[in-house]
Write an enzyme that holds these catalytic residues in place. Structure first.
Site, PDB file in Angstrom:
ATOM      1  N   SER A  32       3.317  -2.057  10.285  1.00 16.60           N
ATOM      2  CA  SER A  32       4.771  -2.103  10.473  1.00 16.60           C
ATOM      3  C   SER A  32       5.380  -3.454  10.105  1.00 16.60           C
ATOM      4  O   SER A  32       6.344  -3.890  10.746  1.00 16.60           O
ATOM      5  CB  SER A  32       5.137  -1.697  11.907  1.00 16.60           C
ATOM      6  OG  SER A  32       4.690  -0.373  12.170  1.00 16.60           O
ATOM      7  N   GLU A  45      -5.427  -4.988  10.412  1.00 18.39           N
ATOM      8  CA  GLU A  45      -4.443  -3.942  10.627  1.00 18.39           C
ATOM      9  C   GLU A  45      -4.746  -3.212  11.927  1.00 18.39           C
ATOM     10  O   GLU A  45      -5.549  -2.273  11.946  1.00 18.39           O
ATOM     11  CB  GLU A  45      -4.475  -2.936   9.465  1.00 18.39           C
ATOM     12  CG  GLU A  45      -4.143  -3.547   8.122  1.00 18.39           C
ATOM     13  CD  GLU A  45      -3.544  -2.521   7.172  1.00 18.39           C
ATOM     14  OE1 GLU A  45      -2.446  -2.764   6.684  1.00 18.39           O
ATOM     15  OE2 GLU A  45      -4.168  -1.475   6.954  1.00 18.39           O
ATOM     16  N   GLU A  51      -7.027   4.621   7.633  1.00 21.59           N
ATOM     17  CA  GLU A  51      -6.865   6.053   7.351  1.00 21.59           C
ATOM     18  C   GLU A  51      -8.113   6.611   6.665  1.00 21.59           C
ATOM     19  O   GLU A  51      -8.455   7.781   6.857  1.00 21.59           O
ATOM     20  CB  GLU A  51      -5.591   6.275   6.505  1.00 21.59           C
ATOM     21  CG  GLU A  51      -4.341   6.116   7.372  1.00 21.59           C
ATOM     22  CD  GLU A  51      -3.125   5.559   6.644  1.00 21.59           C
ATOM     23  OE1 GLU A  51      -3.097   5.568   5.408  1.00 21.59           O
ATOM     24  OE2 GLU A  51      -2.204   5.094   7.340  1.00 21.59           O
ATOM     25  N   HIS A  86      -9.517   1.083   4.570  1.00 21.16           N
ATOM     26  CA  HIS A  86      -8.269   1.291   5.305  1.00 21.16           C
ATOM     27  C   HIS A  86      -8.542   2.202   6.499  1.00 21.16           C
ATOM     28  O   HIS A  86      -9.360   3.119   6.418  1.00 21.16           O
ATOM     29  CB  HIS A  86      -7.202   1.894   4.386  1.00 21.16           C
ATOM     30  CG  HIS A  86      -5.852   1.890   5.021  1.00 21.16           C
ATOM     31  ND1 HIS A  86      -5.463   2.858   5.918  1.00 21.16           N
ATOM     32  CD2 HIS A  86      -4.832   1.014   4.927  1.00 21.16           C
ATOM     33  CE1 HIS A  86      -4.240   2.564   6.341  1.00 21.16           C
ATOM     34  NE2 HIS A  86      -3.832   1.453   5.749  1.00 21.16           N
ATOM     35  N   GLY A 137       2.302   2.304  10.723  1.00 20.22           N
ATOM     36  CA  GLY A 137       3.263   3.394  10.561  1.00 20.22           C
ATOM     37  C   GLY A 137       3.936   3.811  11.859  1.00 20.22           C
ATOM     38  O   GLY A 137       4.552   4.874  11.926  1.00 20.22           O
ATOM     39  N   GLY A 170       2.810  -1.249   4.261  1.00 22.11           N
ATOM     40  CA  GLY A 170       2.799   0.176   3.939  1.00 22.11           C
ATOM     41  C   GLY A 170       4.209   0.668   3.683  1.00 22.11           C
ATOM     42  O   GLY A 170       4.769   0.481   2.601  1.00 22.11           O
ATOM     43  N   GLY A 171       4.810   1.277   4.697  1.00 23.52           N
ATOM     44  CA  GLY A 171       6.125   1.913   4.578  1.00 23.52           C
ATOM     45  C   GLY A 171       7.158   1.055   3.860  1.00 23.52           C
ATOM     46  O   GLY A 171       7.845   1.546   2.941  1.00 23.52           O
ATOM     47  N   ASN A 181       0.868  -1.183   0.000  1.00 29.46           N
ATOM     48  CA  ASN A 181       0.000   0.000   0.000  1.00 29.46           C
ATOM     49  C   ASN A 181       0.902   1.229   0.000  1.00 29.46           C
ATOM     50  O   ASN A 181       1.516   1.544   1.014  1.00 29.46           O
ATOM     51  CB  ASN A 181      -0.892  -0.035   1.248  1.00 29.46           C
ATOM     52  CG  ASN A 181      -1.693   1.241   1.424  1.00 29.46           C
ATOM     53  OD1 ASN A 181      -1.777   2.068   0.508  1.00 29.46           O
ATOM     54  ND2 ASN A 181      -2.274   1.414   2.607  1.00 29.46           N
ATOM     55  N   TRP A 182       0.972   1.893  -1.163  1.00 26.79           N
ATOM     56  CA  TRP A 182       1.887   3.039  -1.282  1.00 26.79           C
ATOM     57  C   TRP A 182       1.308   4.298  -0.647  1.00 26.79           C
ATOM     58  O   TRP A 182       1.985   5.317  -0.562  1.00 26.79           O
ATOM     59  CB  TRP A 182       2.204   3.316  -2.758  1.00 26.79           C
ATOM     60  CG  TRP A 182       2.960   2.215  -3.442  1.00 26.79           C
ATOM     61  CD1 TRP A 182       3.312   0.986  -2.914  1.00 26.79           C
ATOM     62  CD2 TRP A 182       3.473   2.220  -4.781  1.00 26.79           C
ATOM     63  NE1 TRP A 182       4.005   0.252  -3.853  1.00 26.79           N
ATOM     64  CE2 TRP A 182       4.110   0.980  -5.014  1.00 26.79           C
ATOM     65  CE3 TRP A 182       3.437   3.158  -5.819  1.00 26.79           C
ATOM     66  CZ2 TRP A 182       4.715   0.653  -6.224  1.00 26.79           C
ATOM     67  CZ3 TRP A 182       4.043   2.838  -7.041  1.00 26.79           C
ATOM     68  CH2 TRP A 182       4.683   1.598  -7.231  1.00 26.79           C
ATOM     69  N   LYS A 183       0.047   4.260  -0.227  1.00 22.65           N
ATOM     70  CA  LYS A 183      -0.611   5.433   0.371  1.00 22.65           C
ATOM     71  C   LYS A 183      -0.425   6.653  -0.547  1.00 22.65           C
ATOM     72  O   LYS A 183      -0.390   6.502  -1.760  1.00 22.65           O
ATOM     73  CB  LYS A 183      -0.078   5.687   1.784  1.00 22.65           C
ATOM     74  CG  LYS A 183      -0.102   4.412   2.636  1.00 22.65           C
ATOM     75  CD  LYS A 183       0.033   4.654   4.086  1.00 22.65           C
ATOM     76  CE  LYS A 183      -0.043   3.319   4.821  1.00 22.65           C
ATOM     77  NZ  LYS A 183      -0.140   3.467   6.235  1.00 22.65           N
TER      78      LYS A 183
HETATM   79  P1  PGA Z   1       2.708   0.301   7.628  1.00 21.37           P
HETATM   80  O1  PGA Z   1       1.259   0.492   6.982  1.00 21.37           O
HETATM   81  O2  PGA Z   1       3.269  -0.995   7.085  1.00 21.37           O
HETATM   82  O3  PGA Z   1       3.488   1.501   7.181  1.00 21.37           O
HETATM   83  O4  PGA Z   1       2.519   0.253   9.105  1.00 21.37           O
HETATM   84  C1  PGA Z   1       0.406  -0.593   6.740  1.00 21.37           C
HETATM   85  C2  PGA Z   1      -0.881  -0.100   6.111  1.00 21.37           C
HETATM   86  O5  PGA Z   1      -1.354   0.977   6.499  1.00 21.37           O
HETATM   87  O6  PGA Z   1      -1.442  -0.759   5.223  1.00 21.37           O
END
Ligand code: PGA
Length: 223
Positions: A185, A149, A81, A79, A155, A206-207, A5-7
């Site tokens: 993470s 998640e 977010e 998600h 993050g 994500g990251g 997930n590149w956000k």
């Molecule tokens: P993260 O994000 O790996 O940076 O914690 C995961 C996500 O939000 O899908």
């Protein structure tokens, strides 16, 4: 499945990523503006969201047929977010998932508790409400995957322990029998331990998905 997930980051060069991945199974979910480049590079490409209607007066939204026109084969929905910052509700998330599945897209539907909810012992209640609202509309559709998640792990560098992930995944599967990815993470250093739990079927990264080497390393660990 390992999904990146590149956000709202531009992310790595799709062609370089494609080359580094070789035959490794993967999904990437770049921002909308990079979907075409990822498809053109031959990556399995998902959107980060999708609307439940196929068209209409919904400013800022994109529909399943519009994504399919680009060669996109799936979408993330719900998600944390989106839920946290954009007011998405359980019903809205379920409707997005249902419409995308009906259109023939793969769906990664995200669920997870906040740190506060975990501390007050409400993890299972929260997961039950979120998973059941998706299950009520979608059932155990073969193209549906849930991503667990924990919001406190996204993050933050704080990863759920393998035992916590296993427990939550097993609980989710008892409510809705579909594959469950872990997100929060996830990185090459903890991927092996997390992915070796019996109820952990993959990861939503994500990251660490913004770095070609890290993402490929996680895909390799899973393969
Ligand atoms: P993260 O994000 O790996 O940076 O914690 C995961 C996500 O939000 O899908």
């Amino acid at each position: 499945m390992i999904a990146g997930n590149w956000k709202m980051y531009r992310g790595p060069d799709p062609r370089a990523l494609r080359e580094a991945l070789g035959d490794l199974p993967h999904v990437v979910a770049p921002p909308f503006t990079r979907l075409s480049d990822c498809v053109a590079a031959g990556l399995t490409t998902y959107a980060q969201n999708v609307h439940w209607e196929s068209e209409g007066a919904f400013t800022g939204e994109v529909s399943s047929p519009m994504l399919q026109e680009l060669g996109v084969t799936g979408a993330i929905v719900g998600h944390s977010e989106r839920r946290q910052y954009f007011g998405e509700t359980d019903l809205g998330v379920a409707r997005r998932a249902h419409a995308a599945l009906q259109a023939g897209l793969g769906v990664i539907a995200c669920v997870g508790e906040t740190g506060e909810q975990r501390e007050s012992g409400d993890t299972e209640t929260v997961l039950r409400v979120q998973v059941e609202s998706i299950g009520d509309l979608c059932g155990t559709h073969e193209n549906l995957v849930i991503a667990y998640e924990p919001v406190w792990a996204i993050g933050t560098g704080k990863t759920a322990t393998p035992e916590m992930a296993q427990e939550a995944h097993a609980f989710i599967k008892s409510l809705l029998d579909v594959p469950v990815l872990y997100g929060g993470s996830a990185k090459p250093e903890n991927a092996h331990e997390l992915l070796s739990q019996p109820a952990v079927d993959g990861a939503l990264v994500g990251g660490a998905s913004l770095d070609i080497e890290s993402f490929v390393a996680i895909c390799r660990i899973h393969s």
